[in-house]
Design a protein around this motif. Sequence first.
Motif, short mmCIF file in Angstrom:
data_model
loop_
_atom_site.label_atom_id
_atom_site.label_comp_id
_atom_site.label_asym_id
_atom_site.label_seq_id
_atom_site.Cartn_x
_atom_site.Cartn_y
_atom_site.Cartn_z
N GLY A 23 42.40 28.42 50.44
CA GLY A 23 42.99 29.60 49.83
C GLY A 23 42.43 29.93 48.47
O GLY A 23 42.82 30.92 47.85
N SER A 24 41.50 29.13 47.97
CA SER A 24 40.90 29.36 46.66
C SER A 24 39.54 30.03 46.81
O SER A 24 38.93 29.98 47.87
N LYS A 25 39.09 30.61 45.74
CA LYS A 25 37.77 31.22 45.72
C LYS A 25 36.75 30.20 45.24
O LYS A 25 37.10 29.21 44.62
N ASN A 26 35.48 30.46 45.50
CA ASN A 26 34.40 29.59 45.02
C ASN A 26 33.96 30.10 43.65
O ASN A 26 32.97 30.82 43.53
N TYR A 27 34.74 29.75 42.63
CA TYR A 27 34.41 30.18 41.28
C TYR A 27 33.13 29.50 40.82
O TYR A 27 32.90 28.31 41.09
N ILE A 28 32.31 30.26 40.10
CA ILE A 28 31.04 29.74 39.61
C ILE A 28 30.65 30.53 38.36
O ILE A 28 30.99 31.72 38.24
N THR A 29 29.98 29.89 37.43
CA THR A 29 29.52 30.59 36.23
C THR A 29 28.22 31.33 36.56
O THR A 29 27.55 31.01 37.55
N PRO A 30 27.82 32.30 35.75
CA PRO A 30 26.56 33.01 36.01
C PRO A 30 25.36 32.06 36.07
O PRO A 30 24.48 32.23 36.92
N LEU A 91 26.72 31.21 48.26
CA LEU A 91 26.48 32.41 47.45
C LEU A 91 27.28 33.59 47.98
O LEU A 91 27.76 34.42 47.20
N GLU A 92 27.47 33.67 49.30
CA GLU A 92 28.26 34.75 49.89
C GLU A 92 29.71 34.71 49.44
O GLU A 92 30.32 35.76 49.22
N ILE A 93 30.26 33.52 49.28
CA ILE A 93 31.68 33.41 48.92
C ILE A 93 31.90 33.16 47.43
O ILE A 93 33.04 33.00 46.99
N ALA A 94 30.82 33.16 46.66
CA ALA A 94 30.94 32.87 45.22
C ALA A 94 31.62 34.02 44.48
O ALA A 94 31.40 35.19 44.76
N GLU A 95 32.45 33.63 43.54
CA GLU A 95 33.05 34.59 42.61
C GLU A 95 32.58 34.19 41.22
O GLU A 95 33.01 33.17 40.67
N VAL A 96 31.66 34.99 40.68
CA VAL A 96 31.05 34.69 39.38
C VAL A 96 32.03 35.03 38.27
O VAL A 96 32.57 36.14 38.22
N VAL A 97 32.26 34.05 37.40
CA VAL A 97 33.14 34.23 36.24
C VAL A 97 32.31 33.97 34.99
O VAL A 97 31.85 32.84 34.77
N ASP A 106 43.81 31.08 23.67
CA ASP A 106 43.93 29.67 23.28
C ASP A 106 44.37 28.84 24.47
O ASP A 106 44.83 27.72 24.32
N GLN A 107 44.21 29.39 25.68
CA GLN A 107 44.64 28.72 26.90
C GLN A 107 43.40 28.31 27.72
O GLN A 107 42.37 28.98 27.70
N VAL A 108 43.51 27.19 28.43
CA VAL A 108 42.40 26.66 29.22
C VAL A 108 42.36 27.36 30.59
O VAL A 108 43.35 27.35 31.32
N PHE A 109 41.21 27.94 30.88
CA PHE A 109 40.95 28.54 32.18
C PHE A 109 39.56 28.12 32.63
O PHE A 109 38.80 27.51 31.87
N PHE A 110 39.22 28.51 33.87
CA PHE A 110 37.89 28.26 34.40
C PHE A 110 36.86 28.82 33.42
O PHE A 110 37.05 29.87 32.84
N SER A 111 35.78 28.12 33.24
CA SER A 111 34.62 28.45 32.40
C SER A 111 34.83 28.14 30.93
O SER A 111 33.98 28.42 30.11
N GLY A 112 35.96 27.52 30.61
CA GLY A 112 36.21 27.14 29.23
C GLY A 112 35.56 25.80 28.90
O GLY A 112 35.33 24.96 29.76
N THR A 113 35.25 25.64 27.63
CA THR A 113 34.78 24.36 27.11
C THR A 113 35.92 23.81 26.26
O THR A 113 36.36 24.47 25.32
#
Length: 186
Positions: A23-30, A91-97, A106-113
């Motif tokens: 049920g999740s997306k394939n999140y990925i950075t650029p 790559l077809e299912i990737a969601e680029v963030v 100030d909240q932690v989300f995907f792509s944060g360091t």
Amino acid sequence: MHNKPDSHFDDEVIPADLIIPSGSKNYITPHGWQRLKNELFQLVNKERPELTVMINWAASNGDRSENADYQYGKRRLREIDRRIHFLTKRLEIAEVVDPCSREITDQVFFSGTVTFERDNGERETVSIVGVDETNATLNHISWTSPVARALLKAREGDVVLLRTPAGIQELEVIEIQYCEIITPTE
């Protein structure tokens, strides 16, 4: 796509650390998306064509059953074709963030360091990235990893609990940055 530990694209089994939760997306950075795209391009436009030339040459040398070049080439070609199939599907299912396009928070989300301090006083900085771009050397951790899951949605100053086989650890979120993901030079 099936997202179970024995999940596969046709005949290829996906390692557990590359499985995307159901049920999740394939999140990925650029950067991660570009790296996968570059690998796919390399396989399709360089390695596979060169290998087919070698296989044809080896096949022309006679008895294929005892021809190591031919046998190796065919095996490698199957590996390349499986990888091409895997990369194409990913790559077809990737969601680029893009971490640089995220609103200031100030909240932690995907792509944060995130810099955090363990309960033993040890500080650590990790970048939360997609399952296809984890890299322990660079402290890139998958958003599905236990550490990332503990940190997600926490705010600077929060203390979160990380459940490990050795027991529960406290992690205090010190700093959160976006657009700071450390990437290797390619």
